[in-house]
Design a protein around this motif. Sequence first.
Motif, PDB file in Angstrom:
ATOM      1  N   PRO A  68       1.789  -3.400  -5.492  1.00 19.46           N
ATOM      2  CA  PRO A  68       3.111  -3.452  -6.307  1.00 19.46           C
ATOM      3  C   PRO A  68       3.632  -4.575  -6.902  1.00 19.46           C
ATOM      4  O   PRO A  68       4.179  -4.362  -8.155  1.00 19.46           O
ATOM      5  N   GLU A  69       2.984  -5.696  -6.841  1.00 25.90           N
ATOM      6  CA  GLU A  69       3.384  -6.827  -7.668  1.00 25.90           C
ATOM      7  C   GLU A  69       2.802  -6.680  -8.982  1.00 25.90           C
ATOM      8  O   GLU A  69       3.388  -7.502  -9.939  1.00 25.90           O
ATOM      9  N   ARG A  70       1.910  -5.614  -9.291  1.00 28.43           N
ATOM     10  CA  ARG A  70       1.295  -5.512 -10.715  1.00 28.43           C
ATOM     11  C   ARG A  70       2.703  -4.786 -11.760  1.00 28.43           C
ATOM     12  O   ARG A  70       2.275  -4.842 -12.862  1.00 28.43           O
ATOM     13  N   PHE A  71       3.693  -4.124 -11.157  1.00 28.61           N
ATOM     14  CA  PHE A  71       4.370  -3.348 -11.718  1.00 28.61           C
ATOM     15  C   PHE A  71       5.864  -3.730 -11.781  1.00 28.61           C
ATOM     16  O   PHE A  71       6.300  -4.028 -11.359  1.00 28.61           O
ATOM     17  N   LEU A 124       0.519  -1.857   8.833  1.00 25.34           N
ATOM     18  CA  LEU A 124       0.714  -0.869   7.914  1.00 25.34           C
ATOM     19  C   LEU A 124       1.071  -1.157   6.467  1.00 25.34           C
ATOM     20  O   LEU A 124       0.724  -0.715   5.459  1.00 25.34           O
ATOM     21  N   LEU A 125       2.222  -2.023   6.301  1.00 28.53           N
ATOM     22  CA  LEU A 125       2.679  -2.685   5.235  1.00 28.53           C
ATOM     23  C   LEU A 125       1.743  -3.146   4.207  1.00 28.53           C
ATOM     24  O   LEU A 125       1.593  -3.207   3.248  1.00 28.53           O
ATOM     25  N   THR A 126       1.047  -4.157   5.013  1.00 30.29           N
ATOM     26  CA  THR A 126       0.023  -4.797   4.415  1.00 30.29           C
ATOM     27  C   THR A 126      -0.969  -3.903   3.786  1.00 30.29           C
ATOM     28  O   THR A 126      -1.621  -4.226   2.902  1.00 30.29           O
ATOM     29  N   ALA A 127      -1.324  -2.812   4.597  1.00 31.65           N
ATOM     30  CA  ALA A 127      -2.459  -1.855   3.965  1.00 31.65           C
ATOM     31  C   ALA A 127      -2.102  -1.438   2.980  1.00 31.65           C
ATOM     32  O   ALA A 127      -2.998  -1.060   1.890  1.00 31.65           O
ATOM     33  N   PHE A 128      -0.764  -0.717   2.788  1.00 29.23           N
ATOM     34  CA  PHE A 128      -0.334  -0.054   1.835  1.00 29.23           C
ATOM     35  C   PHE A 128      -0.183  -1.113   0.495  1.00 29.23           C
ATOM     36  O   PHE A 128      -0.443  -0.839  -0.849  1.00 29.23           O
ATOM     37  N   ASP A 129       0.259  -2.427   0.720  1.00 32.32           N
ATOM     38  CA  ASP A 129       0.494  -3.314  -0.222  1.00 32.32           C
ATOM     39  C   ASP A 129      -0.848  -3.515  -0.935  1.00 32.32           C
ATOM     40  O   ASP A 129      -0.895  -3.772  -2.323  1.00 32.32           O
ATOM     41  N   ASP A 130      -1.971  -3.939  -0.212  1.00 35.97           N
ATOM     42  CA  ASP A 130      -3.278  -4.185  -0.477  1.00 35.97           C
ATOM     43  C   ASP A 130      -3.913  -3.057  -1.433  1.00 35.97           C
ATOM     44  O   ASP A 130      -4.500  -3.317  -2.409  1.00 35.97           O
ATOM     45  N   LEU A 131      -3.396  -1.780  -0.981  1.00 32.20           N
ATOM     46  CA  LEU A 131      -4.044  -0.607  -1.742  1.00 32.20           C
ATOM     47  C   LEU A 131      -3.441  -0.328  -3.040  1.00 32.20           C
ATOM     48  O   LEU A 131      -4.196  -0.163  -4.077  1.00 32.20           O
ATOM     49  N   LEU A 132      -2.021  -0.504  -2.908  1.00 30.45           N
ATOM     50  CA  LEU A 132      -1.506  -0.194  -4.411  1.00 30.45           C
ATOM     51  C   LEU A 132      -0.994  -1.258  -5.061  1.00 30.45           C
ATOM     52  O   LEU A 132      -0.417  -0.897  -6.199  1.00 30.45           O
ATOM     53  N   HIS A 174       6.633   3.807  -5.812  1.00 24.69           N
ATOM     54  CA  HIS A 174       7.053   4.601  -7.009  1.00 24.69           C
ATOM     55  C   HIS A 174       5.807   4.505  -7.998  1.00 24.69           C
ATOM     56  O   HIS A 174       4.832   4.939  -8.103  1.00 24.69           O
ATOM     57  N   LEU A 175       5.926   3.401  -8.968  1.00 24.12           N
ATOM     58  CA  LEU A 175       4.979   3.678 -10.083  1.00 24.12           C
ATOM     59  C   LEU A 175       3.577   2.878  -9.564  1.00 24.12           C
ATOM     60  O   LEU A 175       2.414   3.754  -9.853  1.00 24.12           O
ATOM     61  N   PRO A 176       3.522   2.279  -8.522  1.00 22.96           N
ATOM     62  CA  PRO A 176       2.061   1.919  -7.891  1.00 22.96           C
ATOM     63  C   PRO A 176       1.224   3.160  -7.296  1.00 22.96           C
ATOM     64  O   PRO A 176       0.184   3.335  -7.574  1.00 22.96           O
ATOM     65  N   LEU A 177       2.243   4.108  -6.936  1.00 25.34           N
ATOM     66  CA  LEU A 177       1.631   5.266  -6.555  1.00 25.34           C
ATOM     67  C   LEU A 177       0.953   6.234  -7.541  1.00 25.34           C
ATOM     68  O   LEU A 177       0.046   6.886  -7.582  1.00 25.34           O
ATOM     69  N   ASP A 178       1.995   6.041  -8.629  1.00 26.05           N
ATOM     70  CA  ASP A 178       1.648   6.786  -9.808  1.00 26.05           C
ATOM     71  C   ASP A 178      -0.013   6.467 -10.283  1.00 26.05           C
ATOM     72  O   ASP A 178      -0.688   7.241 -10.905  1.00 26.05           O
ATOM     73  N   ALA A 179      -0.104   5.235 -10.471  1.00 23.46           N
ATOM     74  CA  ALA A 179      -1.187   4.535 -11.098  1.00 23.46           C
ATOM     75  C   ALA A 179      -2.406   4.199 -10.219  1.00 23.46           C
ATOM     76  O   ALA A 179      -3.480   4.112 -11.067  1.00 23.46           O
ATOM     77  N   HIS A 180      -2.616   4.347  -9.039  1.00 28.29           N
ATOM     78  CA  HIS A 180      -4.046   4.110  -8.224  1.00 28.29           C
ATOM     79  C   HIS A 180      -5.109   5.090  -8.999  1.00 28.29           C
ATOM     80  O   HIS A 180      -4.570   6.309  -9.048  1.00 28.29           O
ATOM     81  N   PRO A 181      -6.053   4.344  -9.202  1.00 28.25           N
ATOM     82  CA  PRO A 181      -7.299   5.225 -10.045  1.00 28.25           C
ATOM     83  C   PRO A 181      -7.987   6.241  -9.313  1.00 28.25           C
ATOM     84  O   PRO A 181      -8.542   7.127 -10.014  1.00 28.25           O
ATOM     85  N   PRO A 199      12.790  -0.828  -5.275  1.00 30.33           N
ATOM     86  CA  PRO A 199      12.043  -1.789  -4.354  1.00 30.33           C
ATOM     87  C   PRO A 199      10.902  -0.918  -3.867  1.00 30.33           C
ATOM     88  O   PRO A 199      10.846   0.273  -3.424  1.00 30.33           O
ATOM     89  N   ASN A 200       9.389  -1.466  -3.916  1.00 27.45           N
ATOM     90  CA  ASN A 200       8.409  -0.925  -3.343  1.00 27.45           C
ATOM     91  C   ASN A 200       8.074  -1.617  -2.196  1.00 27.45           C
ATOM     92  O   ASN A 200       8.210  -2.527  -1.934  1.00 27.45           O
ATOM     93  N   GLY A 201       7.550  -0.562  -1.275  1.00 27.00           N
ATOM     94  CA  GLY A 201       7.345  -1.187   0.287  1.00 27.00           C
ATOM     95  C   GLY A 201       8.132  -0.655   1.211  1.00 27.00           C
ATOM     96  O   GLY A 201       8.344   0.313   1.432  1.00 27.00           O
ATOM     97  N   LEU A 202       8.344  -1.512   2.146  1.00 28.68           N
ATOM     98  CA  LEU A 202       9.251  -1.157   3.435  1.00 28.68           C
ATOM     99  C   LEU A 202      10.633  -1.084   2.878  1.00 28.68           C
ATOM    100  O   LEU A 202      11.230  -2.155   2.775  1.00 28.68           O
ATOM    101  N   GLN A 203      11.120   0.160   2.914  1.00 27.94           N
ATOM    102  CA  GLN A 203      12.675   0.055   2.443  1.00 27.94           C
ATOM    103  C   GLN A 203      13.454   0.189   3.725  1.00 27.94           C
ATOM    104  O   GLN A 203      14.732  -0.318   3.533  1.00 27.94           O
ATOM    105  N   VAL A 204      13.158   0.840   4.742  1.00 34.86           N
ATOM    106  CA  VAL A 204      13.993   0.825   6.034  1.00 34.86           C
ATOM    107  C   VAL A 204      13.116   0.353   7.058  1.00 34.86           C
ATOM    108  O   VAL A 204      12.249   1.233   7.350  1.00 34.86           O
TER     109      VAL A 204
END
Length: 252
Positions: free
Chosen positions: A17-20, A7-15, A98-105, A25-30
């Motif tokens: 976060p390393e670009r922002f 699930l984490l990999t799927a979210f990271d691949d889609l969004l 946060h910002l990765p979710l704002d930006a997805h096209p 912190p983006n990703g798994l927080q808890v």
Amino acid sequence: MSPRQDLLTAFDDLLAPERFKDYGPNGLQVEGRDTVRKIVSGVTASRALIEAAAARGADAIFVHHGLFWRGQDGRVTGWMKQRLALLLAHDINLFAYHLPLDAHPELGNNAQLGRQLGLLADGRFGEQDLGFIGARADGDAFADSDALAAHVRAALGRSVTCVAGATGPLRRIAWCTGGAQSYFEAAIAAGAQAFLTGEISEPQAHYARECGVTFLACGHHATERYGAPAVAAHVAAALGLEHEFIDVDNPA
């Protein structure tokens, strides 16, 4: 079911976060249980959302506003202790972008707000290209600032604050969800005739009147209700998981 890491990999691949450069912190927080069957999405990791997710048997929560932000008090007391205690007691994973979710096209907050409002973006502006600019998907113009404000009120189901700029039709519309009032000058420079965001601060009313560009504050929560469920539903479908969006009302 799906492993938490998938699930984490799927979210990271889609969004991506390393670009922002972000405010937390983006990703798994808890970290919760190892496998996930059901995802609950929401705007903010509030106690109300966590309680509702636990009551519905969620294994993971996906939000835009997580628990941890740059510069905050790091002590686990009060509201922070209560939220963390609930997550840990129910072994629920918390994912926040946060910002990765704002930006997805296509699935992000700005793209989904544009879809909700019938706007089609043809450009980006502002810091990290988070702002969207375009026009109505049907090709029409809004007759004036009042017509645009009425359209937004109807689409979002809430009142808006509108500071009118120049009179006449509005074709070039810029938008950036949440607390993006500082993007107003960049929107003006990009050629917008109107700018929509969640909040307004003192300077924006003056800029609108002096620059002839309409400013609309449409609600922080109201403008950011659409990205989290779009992303969570997309990933859940890809992994064969159950998804539910829970909208905890917020007048802000």
